[in-house]
Motif scaffolding. Structure first.
Motif, PDB file in Angstrom:
ATOM      1  N   HIS A 183       0.824  -1.194   0.000  1.00  0.00           N
ATOM      2  CA  HIS A 183       0.000   0.000   0.000  1.00  0.00           C
ATOM      3  C   HIS A 183       0.867   1.256   0.000  1.00  0.00           C
ATOM      4  N   ASN A 184       0.589   2.154  -0.925  1.00  0.00           N
ATOM      5  CA  ASN A 184       1.202   3.483  -0.902  1.00  0.00           C
ATOM      6  C   ASN A 184       0.283   4.394  -0.093  1.00  0.00           C
ATOM      7  N   ARG A 185       0.611   4.619   1.145  1.00  0.00           N
ATOM      8  CA  ARG A 185      -0.288   5.347   2.040  1.00  0.00           C
ATOM      9  C   ARG A 185      -0.394   6.836   1.698  1.00  0.00           C
ATOM     10  N   ARG A 186       0.551   7.333   0.916  1.00  0.00           N
ATOM     11  CA  ARG A 186       0.479   8.745   0.503  1.00  0.00           C
ATOM     12  C   ARG A 186      -0.589   8.934  -0.569  1.00  0.00           C
ATOM     13  N   GLY A 188      -2.851   6.488  -1.404  1.00  0.00           N
ATOM     14  CA  GLY A 188      -4.030   5.687  -1.111  1.00  0.00           C
ATOM     15  C   GLY A 188      -4.230   4.527  -2.076  1.00  0.00           C
ATOM     16  N   ASN A 191       1.262   0.216  -4.044  1.00  0.00           N
ATOM     17  CA  ASN A 191       2.676   0.592  -4.057  1.00  0.00           C
ATOM     18  C   ASN A 191       3.319  -0.073  -5.272  1.00  0.00           C
ATOM     19  N   VAL A 229      -3.157  -3.301   4.390  1.00  0.00           N
ATOM     20  CA  VAL A 229      -3.684  -2.075   3.794  1.00  0.00           C
ATOM     21  C   VAL A 229      -4.359  -1.277   4.903  1.00  0.00           C
ATOM     22  N   THR A 230      -3.913  -0.070   5.127  1.00  0.00           N
ATOM     23  CA  THR A 230      -4.493   0.767   6.181  1.00  0.00           C
ATOM     24  C   THR A 230      -5.887   1.215   5.760  1.00  0.00           C
ATOM     25  N   ARG A 233      -6.885   4.759   4.500  1.00  0.00           N
ATOM     26  CA  ARG A 233      -6.154   5.266   3.342  1.00  0.00           C
ATOM     27  C   ARG A 233      -6.332   4.367   2.123  1.00  0.00           C
ATOM     28  N   ASP A 234      -7.310   3.488   2.149  1.00  0.00           N
ATOM     29  CA  ASP A 234      -7.595   2.612   1.009  1.00  0.00           C
ATOM     30  C   ASP A 234      -8.530   3.384   0.073  1.00  0.00           C
ATOM     31  N   ILE A 263      -4.524  -2.795   9.904  1.00  0.00           N
ATOM     32  CA  ILE A 263      -4.496  -3.621   8.694  1.00  0.00           C
ATOM     33  C   ILE A 263      -5.124  -5.000   8.887  1.00  0.00           C
TER      34      ILE A 263
END
Length: 300
Positions: A183-186, A188, A191, A229-230, A233-234, A263
């Motif tokens: 997951h790219n949390r920036r 959403g 990654n 996956v947070t 932020r999904d 997660i």
């Protein structure tokens, strides 16, 4: 001795009455119990309060190297939340140790097979559930190593079909683990620097949808996962919400307390007589993940 005719008829009637009373007194008495009476009338007087209208399912990720005391502590915590089914992830210690960490009334489903088949076992309380079927499902044949993202062994989920002994409600439960660094949390979204992990997740999501399609209509599909996956932020259609929960119409602790749970998730099919009513998070554990307990209640 001579009897007057009217008197003679009266004596005959009295004798017949006495004979009838003697026969009735000598006949066996039939006693009908309240339970038999209910069976005969086809009525059921059990009150709704005596029939369980809820059950709880937990997900618990185990930290590498945990010993029996630590696992016993963490399992006891989620069981204290009335969990009668637990989906584990990252079982990286011995089978006997995990079995020894469970209460005596519980059984552990860890299918034997190629490396990875027993990484995500399921445990359940035999006093509450009856096992109908279990197997390990290959979710992806090419995957990742947890820290480097390199290709590692195949990834499996453990599946169990469980019938509730009191209500008769049946669930198809699956425990699984999605790739790390997914997951790219920036942004959403995925990654894409770990493209191998992202594609592995997509293959796993396809297989999970197949498992749901193979579930009998009268059974409820339930999943327990470390999804990596947070939840808050999904934000795209390429991760858990877009590939798993929305297509399968699953409710999860995405809709739980503010702040989410990180997660780890319990997911369940909505179109069932039992729906998820509440979630509890247990954070003071030996492992480095929270334990999530979802309570299901009968709709209506």
């Amino acid at each position: 001795m001579f009897c007057h005719p009217p008197l003679h008829r009266t004596l005959v009637r009295l004798a017949a009455l006495v004979t009838t009373l003697v026969l009735l007194t000598a006949a066996p008495t039939l006693v009908v119990s309240p339970a038999q009476a209910r069976e005969d009338t086809g009525s059921d007087t059990r009150t709704a309060s005596k029939v369980p209208v809820r059950f709880s399912v937990a997900t618990l990720n185990l930290m590498k190297g945990m010993r029996v005391p630590g696992m016993r502590h963490d399992i006891g915590r989620v069981i204290s939340g009335d969990a009668s089914v637990i989906g584990f992830q990252e079982r990286l210690f011995s089978r006997p140790a995990l079995r020894a960490s469970l209460p005596k009334s519980w059984t552990l489903l860890m299918p034997k097979g190629p490396t990875g088949t027993d990484d995500n076992p399921i445990a359940f309380d035999k006093d509450v559930w009856e096992l109908e079927k279990t197997w390990s499902a290959l979710l992806t044949g090419r995957t990742w190593r947890r820290q480097t993202g390199q290709v590692a062994h195949d990834q499996y989920g453990v599946v169990a079909v469980l019938r509730h002994r009191r209500t008769g409600h049946t669930i198809r439960a699956v425990s699984f683990h999605l790739p790390n660094h997914l997951h790219n949390r920036r942004t959403g979204g995925p990654n894409y620097h770990n493209m191998a992990g992202v594609r592995a997740m997509w293959r796993m999501a396809d297989r999970l949808r197949d498992l749901r399609k193979g579930t009998r209509p009268e059974h409820q599909f339930v999943a327990m996962c470390d999804c990596n996956v947070t939840e808050n932020r999904d934000l795209t259609d390429d991760l858990v919400k877009g590939r798993i929960t929305r297509p399968l119409r699953l409710e999860t602790n995405y809709s739980g307390r503010k702040g989410g749970s990180g997660i780890d998730y319990v997911m369940a099919e909505r179109s069932s007589e039992f729906r998820i009513d509440s979630f509890e998070m247990y954070r003071r554990l030996v492992t480095d993940h929270p334990g999530i307990v979802a309570t299901f209640r009968r709709v209506g």
